[in-house]
Design a protein around this motif. Structure first.
Motif, PDB file in Angstrom:
ATOM      1  N   GLU A  93       7.713   3.766  -0.500  1.00  0.00           N
ATOM      2  CA  GLU A  93       8.299   4.931   0.167  1.00  0.00           C
ATOM      3  C   GLU A  93       9.322   4.561   1.231  1.00  0.00           C
ATOM      4  OE1 GLU A  93       4.014   6.366  -0.895  1.00  0.00           O
ATOM      5  OE2 GLU A  93       4.986   4.488  -0.260  1.00  0.00           O
ATOM      6  N   ARG A  94       9.022   3.563   2.042  1.00  0.00           N
ATOM      7  CA  ARG A  94       9.917   3.223   3.149  1.00  0.00           C
ATOM      8  C   ARG A  94      11.273   2.737   2.651  1.00  0.00           C
ATOM      9  NH1 ARG A  94       5.722  -0.399   2.608  1.00  0.00           N
ATOM     10  NH2 ARG A  94       6.149  -2.649   2.609  1.00  0.00           N
ATOM     11  N   ALA A  95      11.297   2.060   1.506  1.00  0.00           N
ATOM     12  CA  ALA A  95      12.569   1.618   0.950  1.00  0.00           C
ATOM     13  C   ALA A  95      13.336   2.781   0.330  1.00  0.00           C
ATOM     14  CB  ALA A  95      12.337   0.523  -0.087  1.00  0.00           C
ATOM     15  N   GLN A  96      12.612   3.641  -0.386  1.00  0.00           N
ATOM     16  CA  GLN A  96      13.254   4.807  -0.998  1.00  0.00           C
ATOM     17  C   GLN A  96      13.856   5.716   0.077  1.00  0.00           C
ATOM     18  OE1 GLN A  96      13.456   5.819  -4.424  1.00  0.00           O
ATOM     19  NE2 GLN A  96      12.898   3.713  -4.900  1.00  0.00           N
ATOM     20  N   GLU A  97      13.130   5.901   1.175  1.00  0.00           N
ATOM     21  CA  GLU A  97      13.606   6.777   2.249  1.00  0.00           C
ATOM     22  C   GLU A  97      14.794   6.163   2.992  1.00  0.00           C
ATOM     23  OE1 GLU A  97      10.013   7.434   4.421  1.00  0.00           O
ATOM     24  OE2 GLU A  97       9.138   8.659   2.826  1.00  0.00           O
ATOM     25  N   THR A  98      14.855   4.835   3.043  1.00  0.00           N
ATOM     26  CA  THR A  98      16.012   4.170   3.648  1.00  0.00           C
ATOM     27  C   THR A  98      17.222   4.271   2.724  1.00  0.00           C
ATOM     28  OG1 THR A  98      14.560   2.628   4.844  1.00  0.00           O
ATOM     29  CG2 THR A  98      16.869   1.966   4.570  1.00  0.00           C
ATOM     30  N   ALA A  99      16.976   4.210   1.432  1.00  0.00           N
ATOM     31  CA  ALA A  99      18.069   4.283   0.457  1.00  0.00           C
ATOM     32  C   ALA A  99      18.671   5.674   0.357  1.00  0.00           C
ATOM     33  CB  ALA A  99      17.570   3.836  -0.917  1.00  0.00           C
ATOM     34  N   GLU A 100      17.878   6.708   0.638  1.00  0.00           N
ATOM     35  CA  GLU A 100      18.344   8.085   0.429  1.00  0.00           C
ATOM     36  C   GLU A 100      19.634   8.407   1.183  1.00  0.00           C
ATOM     37  OE1 GLU A 100      16.697  12.688   0.807  1.00  0.00           O
ATOM     38  OE2 GLU A 100      15.333  11.000   1.130  1.00  0.00           O
ATOM     39  N   PRO A 101      19.728   8.148   2.497  1.00  0.00           N
ATOM     40  CA  PRO A 101      20.995   8.441   3.175  1.00  0.00           C
ATOM     41  C   PRO A 101      22.136   7.528   2.734  1.00  0.00           C
ATOM     42  CG  PRO A 101      19.456   7.412   4.689  1.00  0.00           C
ATOM     43  CD  PRO A 101      18.683   7.724   3.456  1.00  0.00           C
ATOM     44  N   ILE A 102      21.815   6.308   2.310  1.00  0.00           N
ATOM     45  CA  ILE A 102      22.864   5.425   1.781  1.00  0.00           C
ATOM     46  C   ILE A 102      23.438   6.028   0.513  1.00  0.00           C
ATOM     47  CG2 ILE A 102      23.380   3.131   0.865  1.00  0.00           C
ATOM     48  CD1 ILE A 102      21.126   2.038   2.639  1.00  0.00           C
ATOM     49  N   MET A 107       0.831  -1.198   0.000  1.00  0.00           N
ATOM     50  CA  MET A 107       0.000   0.000   0.000  1.00  0.00           C
ATOM     51  C   MET A 107       0.869   1.253   0.000  1.00  0.00           C
ATOM     52  SD  MET A 107      -2.832  -1.251   2.821  1.00  0.00           S
ATOM     53  CE  MET A 107      -3.642   0.349   2.882  1.00  0.00           C
ATOM     54  N   PRO A 108       0.494   2.264  -0.781  1.00  0.00           N
ATOM     55  CA  PRO A 108       1.271   3.507  -0.800  1.00  0.00           C
ATOM     56  C   PRO A 108       1.019   4.349   0.438  1.00  0.00           C
ATOM     57  CG  PRO A 108      -0.660   3.737  -2.188  1.00  0.00           C
ATOM     58  CD  PRO A 108      -0.646   2.300  -1.721  1.00  0.00           C
ATOM     59  N   GLY A 109       1.918   5.286   0.682  1.00  0.00           N
ATOM     60  CA  GLY A 109       1.710   6.261   1.744  1.00  0.00           C
ATOM     61  C   GLY A 109       2.285   5.894   3.088  1.00  0.00           C
ATOM     62  N   TYR A 110       3.053   4.817   3.169  1.00  0.00           N
ATOM     63  CA  TYR A 110       3.640   4.414   4.449  1.00  0.00           C
ATOM     64  C   TYR A 110       5.125   4.792   4.464  1.00  0.00           C
ATOM     65  CZ  TYR A 110      -0.609   2.372   6.062  1.00  0.00           C
ATOM     66  OH  TYR A 110      -1.900   2.224   6.485  1.00  0.00           O
ATOM     67  N   HIS A 111       5.431   5.787   5.282  1.00  0.00           N
ATOM     68  CA  HIS A 111       6.761   6.378   5.331  1.00  0.00           C
ATOM     69  C   HIS A 111       7.509   5.942   6.591  1.00  0.00           C
ATOM     70  CE1 HIS A 111       5.897   9.242   2.017  1.00  0.00           C
ATOM     71  NE2 HIS A 111       4.661   9.148   2.478  1.00  0.00           N
ATOM     72  N   ILE A 161      10.335  -5.428  -4.693  1.00  0.00           N
ATOM     73  CA  ILE A 161       9.224  -4.874  -3.918  1.00  0.00           C
ATOM     74  C   ILE A 161       8.760  -5.878  -2.856  1.00  0.00           C
ATOM     75  CG2 ILE A 161       7.342  -5.750  -5.372  1.00  0.00           C
ATOM     76  CD1 ILE A 161       6.060  -2.940  -5.149  1.00  0.00           C
ATOM     77  N   GLU A 162       7.965  -5.391  -1.905  1.00  0.00           N
ATOM     78  CA  GLU A 162       7.387  -6.246  -0.857  1.00  0.00           C
ATOM     79  C   GLU A 162       6.564  -7.375  -1.488  1.00  0.00           C
ATOM     80  OE1 GLU A 162       7.301  -7.791   1.850  1.00  0.00           O
ATOM     81  OE2 GLU A 162       6.783  -6.203   3.279  1.00  0.00           O
ATOM     82  N   ALA A 163       6.428  -8.477  -0.774  1.00  0.00           N
ATOM     83  CA  ALA A 163       5.625  -9.604  -1.246  1.00  0.00           C
ATOM     84  C   ALA A 163       4.150  -9.217  -1.314  1.00  0.00           C
ATOM     85  CB  ALA A 163       5.807 -10.786  -0.303  1.00  0.00           C
ATOM     86  N   GLY A 164       3.465  -9.720  -2.312  1.00  0.00           N
ATOM     87  CA  GLY A 164       2.019  -9.517  -2.402  1.00  0.00           C
ATOM     88  C   GLY A 164       1.298 -10.286  -1.302  1.00  0.00           C
ATOM     89  N   ASN A 165       0.217  -9.709  -0.760  1.00  0.00           N
ATOM     90  CA  ASN A 165      -0.492 -10.339   0.362  1.00  0.00           C
ATOM     91  C   ASN A 165      -1.966  -9.951   0.310  1.00  0.00           C
ATOM     92  OD1 ASN A 165      -1.461 -10.963   3.102  1.00  0.00           O
ATOM     93  ND2 ASN A 165       0.699 -11.255   3.588  1.00  0.00           N
ATOM     94  N   ARG A 166      -2.849 -10.968   0.397  1.00  0.00           N
ATOM     95  CA  ARG A 166      -4.294 -10.731   0.349  1.00  0.00           C
ATOM     96  C   ARG A 166      -4.811  -9.983   1.578  1.00  0.00           C
ATOM     97  NH1 ARG A 166      -7.051 -13.914  -3.421  1.00  0.00           N
ATOM     98  NH2 ARG A 166      -5.781 -15.523  -4.423  1.00  0.00           N
ATOM     99  N   PHE A 167      -4.021  -9.932   2.642  1.00  0.00           N
ATOM    100  CA  PHE A 167      -4.484  -9.340   3.891  1.00  0.00           C
ATOM    101  C   PHE A 167      -4.037  -7.894   4.081  1.00  0.00           C
ATOM    102  CE2 PHE A 167      -4.173 -13.960   5.403  1.00  0.00           C
ATOM    103  CZ  PHE A 167      -5.476 -14.227   4.988  1.00  0.00           C
ATOM    104  N   GLU A 168      -3.532  -7.268   3.019  1.00  0.00           N
ATOM    105  CA  GLU A 168      -3.145  -5.860   3.114  1.00  0.00           C
ATOM    106  C   GLU A 168      -4.313  -5.015   3.615  1.00  0.00           C
ATOM    107  OE1 GLU A 168      -1.707  -4.321  -0.543  1.00  0.00           O
ATOM    108  OE2 GLU A 168       0.124  -5.521  -0.544  1.00  0.00           O
ATOM    109  N   GLY A 169      -4.016  -4.078   4.495  1.00  0.00           N
ATOM    110  CA  GLY A 169      -5.032  -3.182   5.028  1.00  0.00           C
ATOM    111  C   GLY A 169      -5.733  -3.707   6.259  1.00  0.00           C
ATOM    112  N   LEU A 170      -5.386  -4.930   6.686  1.00  0.00           N
ATOM    113  CA  LEU A 170      -6.030  -5.537   7.852  1.00  0.00           C
ATOM    114  C   LEU A 170      -5.090  -5.548   9.052  1.00  0.00           C
ATOM    115  CD1 LEU A 170      -7.649  -8.708   6.221  1.00  0.00           C
ATOM    116  CD2 LEU A 170      -8.701  -6.451   6.554  1.00  0.00           C
ATOM    117  N   ARG A 171      -5.690  -5.564  10.243  1.00  0.00           N
ATOM    118  CA  ARG A 171      -4.919  -5.830  11.460  1.00  0.00           C
ATOM    119  C   ARG A 171      -4.773  -7.342  11.549  1.00  0.00           C
ATOM    120  NH1 ARG A 171      -4.143  -3.276  16.584  1.00  0.00           N
ATOM    121  NH2 ARG A 171      -5.379  -1.507  15.887  1.00  0.00           N
ATOM    122  N   THR A 172      -3.514  -7.810  11.635  1.00  0.00           N
ATOM    123  CA  THR A 172      -3.285  -9.252  11.560  1.00  0.00           C
ATOM    124  C   THR A 172      -2.657  -9.848  12.820  1.00  0.00           C
ATOM    125  OG1 THR A 172      -1.118  -8.905  10.527  1.00  0.00           O
ATOM    126  CG2 THR A 172      -3.019  -9.162   9.053  1.00  0.00           C
TER     127      THR A 172
END
Length: 202
Positions: A61-70, A27-31, A85-96
């Motif tokens: 975003e989280r990977a790009q932001e980690t790469a920036e200082p590197i 999911m996008p928007g997670y920094h 990219i992260e693995a695909g998962n049917r449970f995205e958006g849920l509390r697991t």
């Protein structure tokens, strides 16, 4: 004939700001959180002065932001790669996790029938195939030097288990936030690997 030695480092991103504690997946928007930014900065220092000639990151975003200082530490731009990219998962958006987990709902149980594949997401074999394709490409690009790929926990774990000759299906993982899994190549062959946690004290 001299065989070149090349290192490919797989970096897991830093901590993500996720106050609702959902499985965010692709999911996008997670920094990165402020702690995650500190983790990225410390991990960047791990690479300062090393012979890194290729740097790439997942598009999230989280990977790009980690790469920036590197990128700043090694003086390179960041190549964005969909294949790490992260693995695909049917449970995205849920509390697991925990007693409030939405996986207790029987409507989702049909996706939990085969944990060895796994039935709820991208098959382990497919994750490994794309990750090893990226690793081999990075090795070729950095031939005789070092490469860094900033990715995500499960994709990195698939590579770890493959190089150790372990089954891809698993229960426990050793791939902490901002950790570095390093693959040592001689020519095209992985001859050794190591695991470091530069940000373990944050």
């Amino acid at each position: 004939m001299t065989v070149t030695r090349t290192t490919v480092h797989l970096v897991r991103h830093g901590e993500v700001f996720n106050p609702t504690k959902i499985l965010y997946g692709r999911m996008p928007g997670y920094h990165l959180s402020s702690r995650g930014q500190s983790m990225a900065a410390v991990t960047a220092r791990f690479f300062a002065g090393r012979d890194v000639t290729y740097l790439a990151a997942s598009p999230l975003e989280r990977a790009q932001e980690t790469a920036e200082p590197i990128a700043g530490a090694v003086g390179l731009g960041v190549d964005t790669r969909e294949d790490i990219i992260e693995a695909g998962n049917r449970f995205e958006g849920l509390r697991t996790k925990g007693w409030r987990s939405q996986l207790w709902n029987p409507v989702r149980w049909r996706h939990m029938t085969n944990p060895t594949r796994p039935s709820w997401g991208e098959p382990y074999e497919e994750i490994l195939e794309r990750m090893m394709g990226a690793v081999r490409d990075a090795r070729a690009r950095a031939d005789g030097h070092e490469a860094v790929l900033v990715s995500h926990q499960l994709p990195i774990v698939m590579v770890q288990r493959f190089v150790q000759g372990k089954p891809l299906a698993h229960v426990r993982r050793e791939c902490e936030l901002a950790s570095v899994t390093s693959l040592e190549f001689e020519g095209d062959d992985v001859v050794d690997w190591s695991y470091n946690r530069p940000a373990k004290d944050i």
